[in-house]
Design a protein around this motif. Structure first.
Motif, mmCIF file in Angstrom:
data_model
loop_
_atom_site.group_PDB
_atom_site.id
_atom_site.type_symbol
_atom_site.label_atom_id
_atom_site.label_comp_id
_atom_site.label_asym_id
_atom_site.label_seq_id
_atom_site.Cartn_x
_atom_site.Cartn_y
_atom_site.Cartn_z
ATOM 1 N N LEU A 171 0.683 -1.150 0.042
ATOM 2 C CA LEU A 171 -0.071 0.044 -0.056
ATOM 3 C C LEU A 171 0.838 1.336 0.118
ATOM 4 O O LEU A 171 1.751 1.278 0.549
ATOM 5 C CB LEU A 171 -0.756 0.100 1.413
ATOM 6 C CG LEU A 171 -2.044 -1.094 1.066
ATOM 7 C CD1 LEU A 171 -2.970 -1.134 2.391
ATOM 8 C CD2 LEU A 171 -3.082 -0.453 0.116
ATOM 9 N N GLN A 172 0.267 2.326 -0.677
ATOM 10 C CA GLN A 172 1.081 3.598 -0.852
ATOM 11 C C GLN A 172 0.233 4.560 -0.613
ATOM 12 O O GLN A 172 -1.166 4.419 -0.650
ATOM 13 C CB GLN A 172 1.732 3.720 -2.253
ATOM 14 C CG GLN A 172 2.835 2.729 -2.544
ATOM 15 C CD GLN A 172 3.215 2.930 -3.989
ATOM 16 O OE1 GLN A 172 4.003 4.045 -4.338
ATOM 17 N NE2 GLN A 172 3.070 1.886 -4.694
ATOM 18 N N LYS A 173 0.853 5.691 -0.436
ATOM 19 C CA LYS A 173 -0.167 7.090 -0.418
ATOM 20 C C LYS A 173 -1.292 7.227 -1.427
ATOM 21 O O LYS A 173 -0.865 6.907 -2.756
ATOM 22 C CB LYS A 173 0.706 8.283 -0.298
ATOM 23 C CG LYS A 173 -0.056 9.411 -0.070
ATOM 24 C CD LYS A 173 0.767 10.599 -0.491
ATOM 25 C CE LYS A 173 1.815 11.010 0.423
ATOM 26 N NZ LYS A 173 2.608 12.408 0.195
ATOM 27 N N GLY A 174 -2.307 7.218 -0.985
ATOM 28 C CA GLY A 174 -3.428 7.655 -1.836
ATOM 29 C C GLY A 174 -4.226 6.046 -2.240
ATOM 30 O O GLY A 174 -5.260 6.390 -2.909
ATOM 31 N N ASP A 175 -3.831 5.114 -1.913
ATOM 32 C CA ASP A 175 -4.533 3.850 -1.954
ATOM 33 C C ASP A 175 -5.600 3.778 -0.894
ATOM 34 O O ASP A 175 -5.742 4.669 -0.028
ATOM 35 C CB ASP A 175 -3.460 2.623 -1.954
ATOM 36 C CG ASP A 175 -2.564 2.534 -3.198
ATOM 37 O OD1 ASP A 175 -2.695 2.857 -3.997
ATOM 38 O OD2 ASP A 175 -1.610 1.967 -2.877
ATOM 39 N N ALA A 176 -6.466 2.767 -1.197
ATOM 40 C CA ALA A 176 -7.346 2.516 0.015
ATOM 41 C C ALA A 176 -7.218 1.080 0.505
ATOM 42 O O ALA A 176 -7.118 0.271 -0.126
ATOM 43 C CB ALA A 176 -8.880 3.030 -0.532
ATOM 44 N N ILE A 177 -8.114 1.119 1.701
ATOM 45 C CA ILE A 177 -8.559 -0.506 2.014
ATOM 46 C C ILE A 177 -10.092 -0.376 2.388
ATOM 47 O O ILE A 177 -10.605 0.493 2.780
ATOM 48 C CB ILE A 177 -7.736 -0.781 3.347
ATOM 49 C CG1 ILE A 177 -7.887 0.214 4.574
ATOM 50 C CG2 ILE A 177 -6.256 -1.029 2.937
ATOM 51 C CD1 ILE A 177 -7.202 -0.262 5.835
ATOM 52 N N VAL A 178 -10.548 -1.484 2.038
ATOM 53 C CA VAL A 178 -11.914 -1.534 2.053
ATOM 54 C C VAL A 178 -12.628 -2.678 2.878
ATOM 55 O O VAL A 178 -12.080 -3.798 2.586
ATOM 56 C CB VAL A 178 -12.879 -1.310 0.686
ATOM 57 C CG1 VAL A 178 -12.150 -2.481 -0.239
ATOM 58 C CG2 VAL A 178 -14.029 -1.603 0.731
ATOM 59 N N THR B 190 -14.522 2.308 4.004
ATOM 60 C CA THR B 190 -13.473 2.607 3.705
ATOM 61 C C THR B 190 -12.537 3.797 3.995
ATOM 62 O O THR B 190 -13.149 4.683 4.398
ATOM 63 C CB THR B 190 -13.573 2.347 2.001
ATOM 64 O OG1 THR B 190 -12.112 2.439 1.308
ATOM 65 C CG2 THR B 190 -14.388 3.774 1.601
ATOM 66 N N VAL B 191 -11.216 3.662 3.979
ATOM 67 C CA VAL B 191 -10.205 4.906 4.370
ATOM 68 C C VAL B 191 -9.256 5.179 3.242
ATOM 69 O O VAL B 191 -8.893 4.173 2.527
ATOM 70 C CB VAL B 191 -9.745 4.571 5.693
ATOM 71 C CG1 VAL B 191 -10.829 4.122 6.794
ATOM 72 C CG2 VAL B 191 -8.860 3.392 5.789
ATOM 73 N N MET B 192 -8.534 5.987 3.259
ATOM 74 C CA MET B 192 -7.350 6.157 2.380
ATOM 75 C C MET B 192 -6.064 6.116 3.254
ATOM 76 O O MET B 192 -5.839 6.678 4.253
ATOM 77 C CB MET B 192 -7.594 7.607 1.850
ATOM 78 C CG MET B 192 -6.229 7.919 0.849
ATOM 79 S SD MET B 192 -6.445 9.511 -0.178
ATOM 80 C CE MET B 192 -7.548 8.927 -1.548
ATOM 81 N N ILE B 193 -4.762 5.562 2.423
ATOM 82 C CA ILE B 193 -3.900 5.379 3.077
ATOM 83 C C ILE B 193 -3.044 6.711 2.918
ATOM 84 O O ILE B 193 -2.925 7.216 1.849
ATOM 85 C CB ILE B 193 -3.202 4.256 2.387
ATOM 86 C CG1 ILE B 193 -3.878 2.987 2.387
ATOM 87 C CG2 ILE B 193 -1.651 4.138 2.887
ATOM 88 C CD1 ILE B 193 -4.161 2.388 4.030
ATOM 89 N N VAL B 194 -2.360 7.153 3.988
ATOM 90 C CA VAL B 194 -1.415 8.258 3.883
ATOM 91 C C VAL B 194 -0.015 7.541 3.833
ATOM 92 O O VAL B 194 0.950 8.155 3.275
ATOM 93 C CB VAL B 194 -1.431 9.027 5.268
ATOM 94 C CG1 VAL B 194 -0.363 10.074 5.401
ATOM 95 C CG2 VAL B 194 -2.724 9.634 5.442
#
Length: 435
Positions: A228-235, A245-249
């Motif tokens: 996972l990198q900045k801007g990706d998400a997990i659901v 769902t949230v966004m990865i920093v």
């Protein structure tokens, strides 16, 4: 004599505006317009730099949405209940679903709702910004945040966003390949690309994502989380709650001595929109502002790999964050070229990217006589029917109004603009008409 002539001219101008014209519409008090970021027309040349730039853009938009400071000019209540009959009635049957916003309080982040609205649309209601960056939000009614984005009374939310909407709008800064509307649709067929080598061939989640994690196993999922990198998400999806769902920093990975990933220490830092903070009036004291700030969602929360695995989160991204190919060109048009107000109100806006809002402004000379902002809708996110401006039910969730019957006889000029998810504003029609 000069004073008499000036007064007569002023009276004529005011009378031409019609009885329903307000001072703001007449241009006496210019409407404040929040300055908001737009997508640059150029990108870096190096492919790796392109992807890094896009990830910075989407994370910045997600952060902006959940860190914007604002205060409501009036007290307001709204309901998250899908079958809402209005906040007052909902307080009797589902009080836990009713949110109360208080004038004078400072809030951080977009209000949680199912309105599927962008930060651009929310700040259409801003009427000022103080020296500390706090926006005043005025004329926003409970109908605009209550229920779901449908067409019935108390189920016509257009403003605010939930967890999945906030991620969608952030990705929309660079992406027009995504089409999901809920966490259950955050799959490949709706534009979400898997991050990592886990197996998941489900076109739409209908039960739970937790068994998918378990079937792939801890090692496979931990390796996926590590990518996972900045801007990706997990659901996460569950049939009972609808998921989250949230966004990865950022991602921090720690290894055991045998080279395996340590899931208890490895972490992701995330940004999210959620309702719990508003329901419980979570706040913190801001020494610069000298008062409490009430929280919508959360910024820079840290979760371990073990936590997200046990809950059943799957890592995903969108095509534009892994493919440096040039972004699709933006385009916006009307279904017909209007020469009259009736023709305009029978037209449809068609766009290449998701529509945040459209604005119709009618001038008499240099004066704004009428103006209305109509907000994009979730289920048909690249089209907007302007006939909604005359729909009595829709009136409650439109900023301003267009009233053909309120125009006096005379000559007018009409301008139609449309703001896309990229933030870019397009002028799509200008024409003169007479009544």
């Amino acid at each position: 004599m000069k004073k008499v002539i000036v007064l007569l001219l002023l009276c004529l101008l005011l009378s031409s505006c019609g009885e329903k014209t307000t001072p703001k519409q007449a241009g006496i008090t210019p409407h404040y317009e929040a300055q908001q970021p737009t997508l640059s027309p150029t990108e870096p040349e190096d492919p790796d730099a392109i992807l890094a730039y896009r990830r910075d853009v989407v994370e910045a938009e997600m952060r902006r949405a959940m860190s914007v400071l604002w205060t409501p000019a009036e007290d307001m209540s709204y309901s998250l209940y899908s079958g809402s009959m209005g906040p007052e009635i909902d307080m009797e049957i589902v009080p836990e679903r009713v949110i109360h916003l208080k004038a004078g309080r400072i809030y951080r982040g977009l209000p949680y709702s199912h309105g599927s609205g962008s930060a651009y649309s929310f700040l259409s209601y801003a009427t000022a910004q103080d020296e500390n960056g706090v926006y005043t939000i005025s004329d926003l009614r409970g109908e605009s945040l209550t229920g779901y984005p449908k067409d019935g009374p108390w189920s016509q939310a257009r403003i605010g966003s939930d967890c999945v909407d906030t991620v969608f709008w952030a990705w929309s800064k660079v992406s027009n390949s995504i089409t999901f509307t809920g966490t259950g649709e955050m799959t490949d067929i709706y534009g979400c690309v898997k991050v990592g080598e886990y197996t998941c061939n489900i076109p739409k989640y209908t039960e739970s994502t937790k068994p998918i994690c378990q079937d792939n196993g801890e090692e496979v999922m931990y390796k996926a989380y590590a990518q996972l990198q900045k801007g990706d998400a997990i659901v996460l999806y569950t049939k009972a709650s609808g998921g989250h769902t949230v966004m990865i920093v950022s991602t921090n990975i720690y290894y055991n001595e045998d080279g395996s990933i340590n899931p208890d220490v490895s972490t992701v830092t995330i940004i999210e929109n959620k309702s719990e903070s508003q329901k419980t009036d979570d706040c913190y004291f801001d020494s610069k502002l000298g008062q409490n700030v009430y929280i919508c969602g959360s910024l820079d929360t840290v979760w371990t790999f073990k936590q997200i695995y046990q809950k059943g989160y799957l890592p995903v991204t969108c095509k534009e964050l892994i493919d440096p190919s040039p972004l699709d060109q933006e385009s916006v048009s009307l279904s017909q070229d209007p020469v009259s107000l009736d023709q305009l109100l029978g037209s449809t806006i068609n766009a290449s990217h998701r529509i945040a809002n459209a604005q119709i402004t009618i001038y008499s000379g240099d004066l704004v006589i009428q103006q209305a902002t109509l907000f994009g809708r979730e289920l048909n996110c690249r089209q907007l029917q302007l006939s909604q401006l005359l729909n009595p039910i829709e009136q409650a969730v439109i900023l301003g109004s267009i009233d053909p019957d309120g125009l006096s006889k005379g000559a007018y000029h009409c301008v139609v603009t449309c703001r896309l998810g990229t933030g870019n504003l397009h002028t799509i029609s200008q024409f003169d008409f007479t009544i």
